[in-house]
Design a protein around this motif. Structure first.
Motif, PDB file in Angstrom:
ATOM      1  N   LYS A 130       5.183  -1.154   1.952  1.00  0.00           N
ATOM      2  CA  LYS A 130       5.110  -0.617   3.298  1.00  0.00           C
ATOM      3  C   LYS A 130       5.573  -1.517   4.354  1.00  0.00           C
ATOM      4  O   LYS A 130       6.036  -1.189   5.594  1.00  0.00           O
ATOM      5  CB  LYS A 130       3.585  -0.072   3.495  1.00  0.00           C
ATOM      6  N   CYS A 166       7.609   1.134  -3.196  1.00  0.00           N
ATOM      7  CA  CYS A 166       8.189   0.027  -2.497  1.00  0.00           C
ATOM      8  C   CYS A 166       6.998  -0.575  -1.582  1.00  0.00           C
ATOM      9  O   CYS A 166       5.808  -0.286  -1.818  1.00  0.00           O
ATOM     10  CB  CYS A 166       9.439   0.606  -1.748  1.00  0.00           C
ATOM     11  N   GLY A 178       0.823  -1.175  -0.087  1.00  0.00           N
ATOM     12  CA  GLY A 178       0.084   0.064  -0.108  1.00  0.00           C
ATOM     13  C   GLY A 178       0.813   1.372   0.011  1.00  0.00           C
ATOM     14  O   GLY A 178       0.410   2.304  -0.499  1.00  0.00           O
ATOM     15  N   GLY A 179       2.002   1.343   0.402  1.00  0.00           N
ATOM     16  CA  GLY A 179       2.986   2.400   0.282  1.00  0.00           C
ATOM     17  C   GLY A 179       3.172   2.457  -0.987  1.00  0.00           C
ATOM     18  O   GLY A 179       2.908   1.903  -1.973  1.00  0.00           O
ATOM     19  N   TRP A 180       4.365   3.225  -1.247  1.00  0.00           N
ATOM     20  CA  TRP A 180       4.664   3.489  -2.787  1.00  0.00           C
ATOM     21  C   TRP A 180       6.252   3.525  -2.984  1.00  0.00           C
ATOM     22  O   TRP A 180       7.117   3.799  -2.357  1.00  0.00           O
ATOM     23  CB  TRP A 180       4.078   4.785  -2.843  1.00  0.00           C
ATOM     24  N   ASN A 221      -6.980  -2.641  -3.588  1.00  0.00           N
ATOM     25  CA  ASN A 221      -5.950  -2.830  -3.847  1.00  0.00           C
ATOM     26  C   ASN A 221      -5.663  -2.123  -5.292  1.00  0.00           C
ATOM     27  O   ASN A 221      -6.098  -2.675  -6.402  1.00  0.00           O
ATOM     28  CB  ASN A 221      -5.845  -4.176  -4.002  1.00  0.00           C
ATOM     29  N   TYR A 222      -4.835  -1.049  -5.203  1.00  0.00           N
ATOM     30  CA  TYR A 222      -4.587  -0.160  -6.506  1.00  0.00           C
ATOM     31  C   TYR A 222      -3.727  -1.525  -7.694  1.00  0.00           C
ATOM     32  O   TYR A 222      -4.317  -1.062  -8.974  1.00  0.00           O
ATOM     33  CB  TYR A 222      -3.404   0.622  -6.271  1.00  0.00           C
ATOM     34  N   LYS A 264      -0.704  -7.782  -3.028  1.00  0.00           N
ATOM     35  CA  LYS A 264      -0.223  -6.396  -3.650  1.00  0.00           C
ATOM     36  C   LYS A 264       1.098  -6.450  -4.364  1.00  0.00           C
ATOM     37  O   LYS A 264       1.655  -5.458  -4.899  1.00  0.00           O
ATOM     38  CB  LYS A 264      -0.260  -5.478  -2.665  1.00  0.00           C
TER      39      LYS A 264
END
Lengths: 506, 314
Positions: A54, A52, A48-50, A304-305, A261
């Motif tokens: 989280k 990389c 969820g981070g970005w 979930n992107y 993810k």
């Protein structure tokens, strides 16, 4: 003991209950604890981070309590033996659909949960020493140290005690095979092969099997190890066998089931689909399966992107029938997940796709795109009234309003609102007037509940946004402006957080 | 409101580097070069870059380069990718050691990943993402090699990823996401193409990322997370709308995410800290002009003095 430290018993059982609902349809074996909660499941690597993951942090700090440092009493020999056991299990049970990393004390409770089960496919043994290898070969059954592995009913548990050792062994075996394979490819390319072509091919096949085997083990342990994914692509593209491509889809599903993810796993699927789609001519089937997979994963991995991005990517491979089908199919799911902005975005993309097709069709289209937007507007209105304070719903309405004004209304000057008229009018002014009335109805808060306050804020924001961004200047008639002036104090009171931005607008 | 625990954050970053054998460290070793960028930039922003030995770092970075292609892997022996190539260039820029690079070799690798439609693949395997456009353009700009690519088509590709809400996604039709928005706006800023952005519309979307707790989220319906203090705030600075958010509440949110005992910053208050969020927390505070932190450039994601050294000392 590890588990007790990290996971107080009530939490653990709640987490197991949670998972058994989603993830263990075959056996009911509560192996994998809830991905969102479990610090034990190292594969629950939250992306969820970005740029990389989280989880980077989660693990760095949990290391304060969860000691998984390499135990120096393990020799390289016993590390390789562990890897062989691990790979033996993966080879012996090809239908494994769930893998978890558990503290040692959790193993005993797993067996208790399964008492009465007769599905013992494997023969657990105690790890004596490295000479175990001979026993494995002779017995022709998968043997492993039950202190470290647990494999029943297509579920696999690995002890957190051996993760570092397994990882190091898998990385070493993979890198060694990879170096030899790439050197062999270069040799062939440079026509410098010193042995016969068939001997070379046999050698390559051997290395290819090695790479697939070791990368599988490695990626289960460290699912973002992109070089390992790359080497699998290299092997697959050189072997070019349908069965291997399909197996790759299955393997990436296994990884995603535990770590939904992982970008590399989604990317791997697109890479396979682009190749398989070309020579299968069965893209409708593939698209359906991919779409179903995203839906299944989105169920337990909210917003979930990467998963939804994969589904949006599929749209580019769909014809209009499929787009319609997807739109219809996602409606029910969306109603059950009104806080998931991703599924609304997916619907927006499907609808924009149909709008584009409608505009591009030179001779009439076989569908009524206007009706489609109208029904979506009605549906959203219903949902906004039913689910109070949901940002995703108001954002979806902004989009629909924006499209409706741009594509389906005409500017016919000021219009009075009459009660009898349909809310969704085809003149811009009537439509806007009705929208303002609809949104205003949420601004007068009588109780102080959070949801109602949120609803008021989203409604106020919707009014301002629509007037500023969806409406052209010539449509801003005096009656709208005066209504806005009346609303100003209420709007400013409603929007506590974003008032700095809003004030510049009013 | 608590103060920034700068000294403790420095200690934390230096200590993370020493824990290499734990499984947690092993499963992220493939992106160690990213970690180096986050950690070292944080140290520099806190005026503590002397806490590390530059020669050792430079030597290790050069071992991560793939001799054949010129790109960098996330660690020694790993496949090259744009993600790590930018980190390598940024860290070398930070340490004022860009001279160790074969500029042509690196920039040829980056330029070679541009596709017909202007987009960039992350590596030879072809995955496309607007993140890779940003990386390529940021990297080539720092190396003074933008002329090696078709900038106009690169910009057009970014514009094709713009959504009706003013934001940008990872591919055309991808959902707006604050991280992707930073990449797209950053690309447009570096190439002088910000006229493609509808500043009020995007500014509105970005401001709506501020949650009740003062922190910023990356998309609607998500919880606030310290890392978006960087992605959202830097985008707002680039489009000149940063005055639309409540800076004081955001500063408080970031400071509340510190581990005041052992250093480091987490995604949300009381969660576990990590280098990634420590960097984004400090970088966010830098954009908020917090005292004692060097100013950071919102497009290049490097301290302003480093960027000035590169562009004005030639």
């Amino acid at each position: 003991m590890l588990v007790a430290l990290l996971f107080p018993a009530p939490q653990l059982s709640a987490a197991i209950h949670e998972v058994s609902r989603f993830a263990a349809p075959l056996s009911g074996t509560p192996l994998q604890t809830d991905l969102r909660e479990s610090p034990l499941n190292v594969r629950a690597l939250d992306g969820g981070g970005w740029f990389c993951r989280k989880w980077l942090g989660k693990f760095l700090s949990e290391s304060k309590i969860l000691k998984m440092e390499k135990d120096s009493s393990f020799s390289r020999g016993s590390e390789m033996s562990l890897l062989e056991q691990f790979e033996g299990i993966l080879e012996g049970d090809k239908l494994i659909d769930e893998i978890g990393f558990l503290g040692p004390s959790q193993f005993a409770s797993l067996d208790q949960d399964l008492s009465g089960s007769s599905l013992d496919q494997c023969t657990p043994i105690q790890l004596a020493d490295v000479s175990l290898e001979t026993n494995i070969a002779e017995l022709n059954t998968v043997q492993y140290d039950k202190n470290f592995f647990w494999n029943r009913n297509n579920k696999l548990a690995i002890s957190t005690d051996v993760l570092s050792h397994l990882y190091i062994a898998a990385r070493h075996a993979y890198m060694y095979a990879s170096r030899r394979y790439k050197a062999s490819i270069n040799l062939t390319l440079n026509k410098g092969a010193f042995c016969s072509a068939s001997a070379q091919a046999n050698f390559d096949h051997l290395l290819e099997d090695e790479i697939l085997k070791h990368t599988k083990a490695l990626l289960i342990l460290s699912c973002n190890f992109s070089s390992a994914w790359n080497d699998r692509k290299l092997v697959l593209s050189r072997k070019h066998e349908m069965a291997l491509f399909l197996e790759e889809l299955r393997f990436s599903s296994l990884i995603l089931s535990g770590a939904p993810k992982v970008e590399s796993a989604w990317s791997q699927r697109r890479w396979v689909i682009k190749i398989v789609g070309d020579f299968l001519q069965d893209s409708p089937g593939i698209i359906r399966e991919e779409s179903d997979l995203v839906e299944k994963i989105a169920e337990k991995s909210k917003m979930n992107y990467r998963a939804w991005g994969h589904r949006c990517w599929l749209i580019s491979c769909m014809n209009s029938d499929q787009v319609f089908h997807e739109l219809a199919k996602s409606k029910k799911w969306t109603e059950l997940h009104v806080a998931d902005n991703c599924c609304f975005h997916y619907r927006r993309e499907l609808m924009l796709n149909l709008l584009k097709e409608y505009h591009e069709a030179s001779t009439g289209c076989n569908f009524d795109v206007c009706l489609l937007y109208k029904e979506e507007l009605k549906w959203t209105e219903l949902l906004i009234g039913r689910y109070i304070g949901r940002e995703a719903l108001w954002i979806h309405r902004r989009f629909l309003t924006q499209c409706w004004i741009k594509h389906f209304t005409t500017n016919q000057g000021a219009a009075a609102v009459t009660e009898s008229e349909d809310l969704i009018s085809s003149t811009t002014q009537t439509f806007i007037a009705k929208e303002l009335k609809f949104a205003r109805s949420f601004l007068n808060i009588t109780d102080g509940f959070y949801d109602a306050l949120d609803q008021a804020q989203y409604a106020a924001s919707y009014i301002l946004w629509t007037l500023k961004f969806a409406l052209s200047q010539e449509s801003m008639h005096e009656e709208i402006l005066s209504e806005l002036r009346d609303l100003k104090p209420l709007l400013l009171k409603t929007c506590a957080v974003n008032s700095l931005g809003w004030e510049t607008m009013l | 409101m608590g103060e920034l625990e700068g000294k403790k954050h420095v200690q934390y970053i230096v200590s993370v580097e020493k824990k290499k054998d734990s499984f947690e460290a092993l499963v992220i070793e493939h992106l160690r070069l990213n970690g180096a960028y986050w950690g070292l930039t944080t140290l520099d922003l806190l005026n503590e870059i002397e806490a590390v030995k530059p020669d050792e770092i430079v030597q290790w970075i050069m071992q991560c380069q793939d001799i054949g292609s010129g790109g960098f892997g996330g660690n020694v022996g790993h496949d090259p990718h744009l993600l790590y190539t930018l980190s390598a260039v940024q860290v070398l820029a930070l340490l004022n050691r860009l001279d160790v690079l074969d500029i042509d070799k690196v920039s040829d690798y980056v330029a070679g990943l541009q596709n017909e439609d202007g987009s960039f693949s992350g590596d030879m395997w072809g995955e496309v993402d607007t993140r890779f456009s940003y990386i390529a353009i940021c990297c080539l700009s720092l190396l003074g090699q933008l002329s090696k690519i078709n900038v106009e088509s690169a910009v057009n590709y970014i514009v094709s990823c713009k959504n009706l809400d003013g934001g940008f996604g990872s591919i055309p039709g991808g959902e707006s996401h604050a991280g992707q928005i930073f990449c797209c706006v950053g690309t447009l800023a570096i190439t002088g193409s910000l006229h493609h952005v509808d500043r009020d519309l995007l500014g509105w979307w970005l401001c709506e990322r501020q949650c009740k707790d003062g922190g910023l989220n990356g998309r609607p319906e998500k919880l606030a997370d310290v890392c978006y203090s960087w992605w959202v705030l830097s985008s707002l600075v680039m489009i000149d709308r940063v005055h639309w958010i409540d800076k004081e509440k955001l500063t408080r949110f970031i400071l509340n995410c510190q581990d005041k005992e052992n250093g480091g910053i987490s995604d949300r208050p009381d969660n576990a800290v990590d280098v990634y969020h420590t960097y984004f927390g400090v970088a966010g505070l830098s954009l908020l002009e917090y005292p004692g932190i060097k100013p950071i450039d919102p497009a290049y994601a490097l301290p302003v003095d480093v960027v000035n050294r590169i562009f004005f000392s030639k």
